[in-house]
Design an enzyme around this catalytic site. Structure first.
Site, PDB file in Angstrom:
ATOM      1  N   LYS A  54      32.077   1.170   8.890  1.00 34.21           N
ATOM      2  CA  LYS A  54      31.767   2.544   8.489  1.00 34.21           C
ATOM      3  C   LYS A  54      31.989   3.476   9.684  1.00 34.21           C
ATOM      4  O   LYS A  54      31.445   3.256  10.771  1.00 34.21           O
ATOM      5  CB  LYS A  54      30.307   2.589   8.030  1.00 34.21           C
TER       6      LYS A  54
HETATM    7  O1  G3P Z   1      24.391   5.484   3.395  1.00 27.92           O
HETATM    8  C1  G3P Z   1      24.691   6.807   3.227  1.00 27.92           C
HETATM    9  C2  G3P Z   1      23.820   7.574   2.286  1.00 27.92           C
HETATM   10  O2  G3P Z   1      23.760   6.987   1.034  1.00 27.92           O
HETATM   11  C3  G3P Z   1      22.551   8.120   2.817  1.00 27.92           C
HETATM   12  O3  G3P Z   1      21.777   8.761   1.865  1.00 27.92           O
HETATM   13  O4  G3P Z   1      19.604   9.597   1.136  1.00 27.92           O
HETATM   14  O5  G3P Z   1      20.075   9.422   3.592  1.00 27.92           O
HETATM   15  O6  G3P Z   1      21.176  11.174   2.200  1.00 27.92           O
HETATM   16  P1  G3P Z   1      20.605   9.796   2.227  1.00 27.92           P
END
Ligand code: G3P
Length: 214
Positions: free
Chosen positions: A82
């Protein structure tokens, strides 16, 4: 649509392993397993699920990021590196893609970042719909726009809807034909739950008891 679980909780991954195509993590998600050895935890996740496991670099400069990405890719054959949608991250993506290493371009907030990621051969590009919504934008419109752009070409890059906050994000992603989505366990769980299914089951069980059995 591929469905990934957005977690580093091995028990949650085991619970849903029959329904998921892989796992996505980020530094914040991994840090929830306080005191865990990073490499061992990633290895365990990679053993628990057979599909891609996204593991993020933390370096920000090209050379360091490239070295870190290569190191991460060697942890397991199903690791997907990533990388951030930055100038350096996209350069590293281009390099790793050329070497056949799978990549997930994260922190994508614009159609142009997604376009460059596709041109660099990214395996996945992850627009953050929830974080767009959080600042008063429309996260799903970004997905629509990126899919619309990708439809005109033969890019192999899949749009991976990330930062999912609720089931409507999942439903809309499926309607738009997104290639993949990553959902936190609490949202995946909701896919199986419906009060009408629960009450219907209860009625069937009660009625069944009214019959005589020989
Ligand atoms: O892994 C990336 C993403 O899904 C993070 O989500 O909830 O931290 O905005 P969030």
């Amino acid at each position: 649509m591929e469905i990934f679980l957005d977690t580093a909780d091995v028990n949650e991954i085991k619970t849903y392993v029959d329904f998921i195509d892989g796992v996505t993590t980020n530094p914040s998600i991994l840090a929830k397993n306080e005191n865990a050895d990073k490499r061992s935890l990633i290895k365990e996740i990679c053993k628990t699920v057979s599909g891609p496991v996204s593991v993020e670099v933390v370096s920000e400069k090209y050379e360091e990021m490239l070295a870190e990405g290569k190191k991460i890719s060697k942890i397991s054959s199903n690791v997907c590196v990533k990388l951030p949608c930055t100038f350096d991250g996209l350069r590293v993506c281009e390099k790793l893609s050329y070497e056949g290493i799978s990549t997930n371009l994260t922190l994508c907030f614009s159609p142009t970042q997604a376009l460059i990621a596709a041109k660099c051969g990214a395996t996945y590009v992850s627009p953050f719909v929830g974080r767009m919504d959080d600042i008063g934008h429309n996260g799903m419109s970004l997905i629509e726009e990126i899919i619309d752009i990708f439809d005109g070409y033969n890019y192999e890059t899949k749009v991976l809807v990330a930062s999912v906050r609720h089931l409507q994000h999942l439903i809309q992603a499926a309607k738009l034909g997104a290639g993949a989505i990553t959902v936190p366990p609490k949202i995946l769980k909701q896919c199986f739950d419906h009060p009408m299914t629960e009450s219907g089951l209860k009625i069937f069980a009660e009625d069944w008891k009214k019959l005589k059995s020989h």
